[in-house]
Scaffold this active site. Structure first.
Site: not given
Ligand code: GLP
Length: 259
Positions: A67, A136, A138, A143
């Site tokens: 993404d 959450d 995702h 989402e």
């Molecule tokens: C963002 C990304 C996800 C990732 C999430 C969690 O929303 N789009 O791909 O898994 O963050 O991030 P972190 O690993 O910093 O908790």
């Protein structure tokens, strides 16, 4: 789903990195799906270490990222292109032209997403998809409320994700976080031949519980992995703490991995 439960995130990251190293050693033309966020960073460090030690080469590997924020150019220090360059691509011998991240500045975002899907298909599909998980539940930026068969497209971030991700933006301000992103769809992600998901810390315990032991639902998009036949979930003790069957999962996965 195989749930691997390690004492620490370092231990889990090493195991996950070893899985990727072994796959690339076996098939130097592996197609990787890659993820951003703080979670995969220790695994990327381990992957780079294996390259430095000449155990593996990424010279023929191609990658597609999950993404990108809409409105951030790849030079912005919070863009996911910038993150990937700094945390992985500059540390391994992958050709930068073989790495793909959705263009958040694309004039026609939907066209950009359709092109991305086409490229992945043409390359033969993702062999190994790396994933993190949002608090959450995702995956990528899919989402709660996103169809489990969604394809790559423009998505809207929830207030809780904007709050979670604000810590990384200028002065931690939520107003600095883009409200839209381009994201691989849940359906797109689930087409990967193998999935390696990393989830660490107590902030992820509810999401992990929902993904593994909740029903398959668009309100926890990671739960779509329940229908995948080669999905590996690497947890530390904190993120696995709410799983009812955690001892059983830990024993089963350790046996399968020969640990
Ligand atoms: C963002 C990304 C996800 C990732 C999430 C969690 O929303 N789009 O791909 O898994 O963050 O991030 P972190 O690993 O910093 O908790």
């Amino acid at each position: 789903m195989e749930i691997v439960i390690c004492k620490t995130k370092e231990e889990a990251s090493k195991l996950a990195a070893d899985m990727i190293t072994a796959a690339v050693q076996k098939n130097p033309k592996t197609i990787l799906g890659l993820a951003t966020g703080s979670t995969p960073v220790p695994m990327y460090t381990e992957m780079a270490k294996a390259v430095k030690e000449k155990k593996v080469s990424y010279k023929f590997v191609k990658s597609w990222n999950l993404d990108e924020y809409v409105g951030l150019p790849g030079t912005h220090d919070q863009s996911y292109r910038y993150f990937m360059n700094k945390n992985l691509f500059e540390k391994i011998d992958i050709k930068i032209s073989n790495t793909h991240v959705l263009n958040g500045m694309a004039k026609d975002p939907e066209k950009e997403c359709a092109k991305y899907e086409e490229q992945i298909k043409k390359a033969g599909g993702i062999d190994i998809q790396v994933l993190g998980i949002g608090s959450d539940g995702h995956i990528a930026f899919n989402e709660p409320g996103t169809s489990l068969s969604s394809r790559t497209g423009v998505v809207y971030l929830t207030p809780s994700t904007i709050k979670d991700n604000a810590r990384l933006f200028f002065k931690g301000k939520e107003s600095e976080v883009p409200t839209r992103a381009l994201s691989m769809g849940v359906g797109t992600i689930c087409e990967a031949k193998k999935i390696i998901m990393l989830a660490f810390g107590k902030n992820k315990a509810d999401a992990v519980k929902g993904m593994v032991e909740g029903g398959m639902s668009q309100f926890c998009t990671a739960s779509a992995l329940q229908a995948h036949n080669d999905a590996w979930i690497f947890c530390d003790e904190e993120s696995a703490s709410k799983l009812k069957l955690r001892d059983y999962y830990a024993w089963r996965s350790a046996t399968k991995l020969g640990l």
